[in-house]
Design an enzyme around this catalytic site. Structure first.
Site, PDB file in Angstrom:
ATOM      1  N   HIS B 324       4.120  40.689  25.375  1.00  0.00           N
ATOM      2  CA  HIS B 324       3.037  41.604  25.020  1.00  0.00           C
ATOM      3  C   HIS B 324       1.737  40.734  25.363  1.00  0.00           C
ATOM      4  O   HIS B 324       0.425  41.328  25.631  1.00  0.00           O
ATOM      5  CB  HIS B 324       3.048  41.885  23.604  1.00  0.00           C
ATOM      6  CG  HIS B 324       3.969  42.915  23.424  1.00  0.00           C
ATOM      7  ND1 HIS B 324       5.401  42.763  23.292  1.00  0.00           N
ATOM      8  CD2 HIS B 324       3.725  44.282  23.444  1.00  0.00           C
ATOM      9  CE1 HIS B 324       5.898  43.894  23.083  1.00  0.00           C
ATOM     10  NE2 HIS B 324       5.036  44.832  23.301  1.00  0.00           N
ATOM     11  N   GLY B 325       1.778  39.379  25.366  1.00  0.00           N
ATOM     12  CA  GLY B 325       0.503  38.847  25.513  1.00  0.00           C
ATOM     13  C   GLY B 325       0.692  37.358  25.098  1.00  0.00           C
ATOM     14  O   GLY B 325       1.366  36.887  24.403  1.00  0.00           O
TER      15      GLY B 325
END
Lengths: 304, 465
Positions: B324-325
């Site tokens: 996701h990041g």
């Protein structure tokens, strides 16, 4: 595929028809209210057609305050003259916005002898006031207004047009009512440094940016040209504030005097001092307005 | 080019007309037009990244052919394909994070150096098309799939614009065969496609984008916000991220249906789940199943000992967080869910502890909401402060962030999602409802959307991933 396209097409036409009908009825519904220049900021709701008025006021909320509540009647009685106020509060009245209303005023066959442009210095450093999508949410839908909006050089004009149309379906429009209160009784208790700082950040989003100022000067020039081409005598007024001078006041005043020699420029920044005359840091309450209108009238007569 | 923009509407109408005016039995041209449109769509963000998606497509296309044609070299070929894809992802998504984290770590143990923060722009959708390409190469390697021989078909699969930038992460086994077949217009599917798009627009523009400014405001004032405001903020973020992401997936499905494709379902009313395992079976299904098939099962799946199983779960969720990041907050979010999931399947489910459905739902929803704090917080410190605030009654119970429009949007969402929780999506009225009623409802919803939606063309949250 043909069946699909026909159904979709029929659905879209039906939807547009229903929207058009709703807009039509909303127009009738809102128009049945008794709006006057003093009880609404929807200018097209009250704009006369083919009339002559003595004074026309443009500006932001400080200009609008000349008509709010009972201030409009006070103005007309002090000046012993008729007045139409097209200024816009709620951060909606930028110079382009006011030029749009001025053009509308003239295109509806109206005339004025005197145009009072209430030029709050923040207006000359803030381009955001003309960018608001909800700029026309209080106005009835008029095709000519749409045309003028499209003619504007504003980057957001298509958004504004879209919001202008769709706002006629929203509850803000359906529930638009005259504000029939007669007084601003509130009193500023003290100058609050933090609140002022916050307010200045909103009023000057780019600070005292020179480029913004130059762009606003050009827009102002176009507005002045339109007014003078229609025979209006121009008066620039820098409105009073409880704190006195606005940031950028000197630059605005110098520009007006240099660019528009021979026109009246009234610097009223410190004309009304005392917290008791304001309901916030820069809006006069009714007591303050009584005092100020006498000053404004005196200033205009004296200069004549 | 955002689905919720005027420019996309124009793009899609023109493309739709061209796409369906291709002569029958002209599959090649149908795919060529699709590929061209997908590249225009992607290039609209930044045309330079077209080289990136082309490289990703070319690598997995040639790699899969190599794997199939040269079985004796299939391992090194797969290794190269993985290296290229993960290398791209590592550079664009994680290089800045790892370099600055390493330097901070070295600084903390006495090596004095200026911390460098690399500024590398993240190409939109890179995580999605990379995973899609990777799964194709691995499936061919595992002989679950035959390699595509047509570059146009394969490139169209990787860049298929309805789901290119935020999923669902389609498997080649589902989408590629559809691309390899001539599509014919289907009236019922097209109608369902429009319903999905309408529901997606409502969820995105009337709910998610209306929640967004309130969430932003509460998070930016989280140090001073009251207890009720903090809970309201995290509740709204839960709604925002669900509506934002599931709306994209539903619009993707709707657009695909209009073009004659069926995409996999990505969300299945996750907030109605009554335990954390069920939540993960309903949330971002395409990514969850991807991790299951390509990471969890190769690690041994659940047919291992308790400790190893817990380790596998932690690995999968940490990678999911990192996907996701590049931020410790996502790692913390992944770890938090790993613990919840691990505790549930190793102990609670195994011991068959039965809890009332309502309690199960409430507890699951509560845990998921708390987890969103990590996901939304700017850094791990803010997450800590926020969570501490959630359980600090001394913060008080004032509330400044409620308005009618927001409550109306939430009511609309809950009403339709609850009413149709056994249907495929919130606006799926089924055939039991007569056409005049259906049309009246669509007209009403479309009008509400026109009046109350946020038309600021806000990007989708998952574009950042």
């Amino acid at each position: 595929m043909r069946r699909f396209l026909i159904k979709v097409g029929f659905f879209v036409i039906l939807w547009l028809f229903l929207i058009g009908t709703a807009i039509f009825f909303s127009h009738l519904w809102v128009k049945r209210q008794k709006f006057t220049n003093a009880n609404t900021e929807g200018n097209l709701l009250i704009m006369p057609k083919g009339n002559g008025v003595d004074y026309l006021v443009l500006g932001i909320s400080h200009g609008r305050n000349l008509s709010r509540r009972s201030h409009h009647q006070l103005f007309e009685s002090v000046f012993n003259a008729t007045m139409v106020n097209l200024a816009q509060g709620e951060s909606l009245g930028g110079i382009e916005n006011q030029h749009l209303y001025l053009r509308t005023f003239y295109e509806k066959g109206n005339k004025t002898n005197d145009l009072i442009l209430v030029l709050s210095p923040s207006l000359m450093f803030n381009a955001d006031t003309d960018q608001s999508d909800i700029m026309l949410y209080r106005e009835p839908l008029e095709l000519s207004m749409m045309r003028r909006l499209i003619d504007m050089g504003n980057d957001r004009k298509w958004h504004q047009l879209f919001f202008y149309i769709k706002s006629k379906l929203g509850h803000h429009w359906w529930m638009l009512k005259p504000d029939n209160k007669t007084h601003f009784d509130g009193v500023l208790t003290a100058i609050d440094g933090d609140a002022m700082k916050e307010g200045f950040q909103l009023a000057y989003p780019n600070g005292l940016d020179l480029k913004t100022f130059q762009n606003r000067c050009q827009e102002l020039n176009q507005l002045v040209n339109t007014a003078e081409a229609n025979g209006a005598k121009l008066t620039f007024v820098i409105p009073p504030a409880a704190f006195g001078y606005w940031p950028g006041h000197g630059a605005v005043l110098a520009h007006l005097k240099r660019q528009y020699p021979g026109r009246r420029v009234l610097d009223h920044s410190e004309a009304v001092m005392g917290n008791a005359f304001y309901y916030d840091h820069h809006h006069l309450n009714t007591e303050g307005m009584k005092k100020y209108l006498a000053l404004l009238y005196g200033g205009m007569v004296r200069k004549d | 080019m955002l689905f919720n923009s005027f420019v996309f509407l124009c793009f899609f109408v023109v493309f739709f007309a061209i796409y369906w005016s291709m002569p029958r039995k002209a599959l090649y041209w149908q795919n060529a037009v699709l590929l061209l449109a997908s590249y225009v769509f992607y290039g609209w963000w930044d045309w330079r990244y077209l080289s990136l998606i082309s490289l990703a497509s070319l690598t997995s296309f040639l790699g899969a052919l190599g794997i199939e044609d040269k079985p004796s070299y299939k391992k090194p070929i797969l290794f190269i394909v993985l290296l290229v894809h993960l290398g791209m992802l590592a550079y664009f998504k994680y290089a800045g994070f790892f370099v600055s984290s390493l330097m901070l770590a070295l600084n903390s143990i006495g090596f004095k150096m200026d911390v460098v923060y690399l500024q590398i722009a993240l190409p939109v959708g890179i995580s999605f098309f990379t995973f899609q390409s990777l799964s194709y190469a691995i499936d061919v390697y595992r002989r679950n799939l035959t390699a595509s021989r047509s570059w146009i078909e394969y490139f169209s699969f990787v860049s298929f614009f309805p789901q290119l930038v935020a999923g669902p992460i389609e498997r080649a086994g589902n989408l590629l065969p559809q691309i390899q077949q001539q599509r014919y217009f289907n009236f019922e599917n097209a109608g369902k496609g429009l319903q999905l798009i309408l529901w997606g627009l409502i969820k995105k523009m009337m709910v998610a984008d209306v929640c967004a400014p309130v969430v932003d405001s509460i998070f930016s004032n989280s140090e001073t916000a009251s207890l009720t405001e903090l809970w309201w903020g995290i509740f709204l973020f839960g709604v925002q991220i669900y509506c934002d992401f599931s709306a994209y997936s539903e619009m993707a499905m709707g657009l695909a249906l209009l073009l004659g494709f069926q995409l996999m379902k990505n969300f299945n009313y996750p907030y109605f789940a009554t335990n954390i395992q069920a939540f993960w079976k309903r949330w971002h299904i395409s990514l969850t199943t991807w991790f299951k098939d390509y990471i969890f099962l190769p690690l041994g799946g659940s047919r291992v000992g308790k400790n190893r199983l817990l380790l596998n779960i932690v690995i999968v969720f940490l990678i999911s967080g990192l996907w996701h990041g590049a931020n410790f907050t996502f790692l913390a979010w992944g770890f938090y869910h790993a613990i919840l999931y691990g505790v549930y399947i190793i102990w609670l489910a195994k011991w068959q502890i039965r809890v009332p459905t309502l309690f199960g739902w409430f507890f699951t929803f509560f845990c998921v909401l708390v987890g969103w704090v990590f996901f939304r917080a700017a850094d791990i410190w803010q997450a800590g402060t926020y969570i501490e605030g959630l359980f600090s009654p001394q913060r008080g119970f004032s509330m400044h962030y409620v308005d009618v429009k927001l409550l109306m949007s939430l009511a609309l969402l809950v009403f339709f999602e609850w009413l149709h929780r056994h249907h495929s999506f919130g606006l799926d009225l089924g055939s039991a409802v007569s056409q005049p009623i259906r049309w009246s409802l669509y007209l009403l919803l479309l009008t509400l959307w026109l009046v109350y939606a946020n038309f600021d063309e806000q990007a989708f949250i998952y574009f950042d991933f």
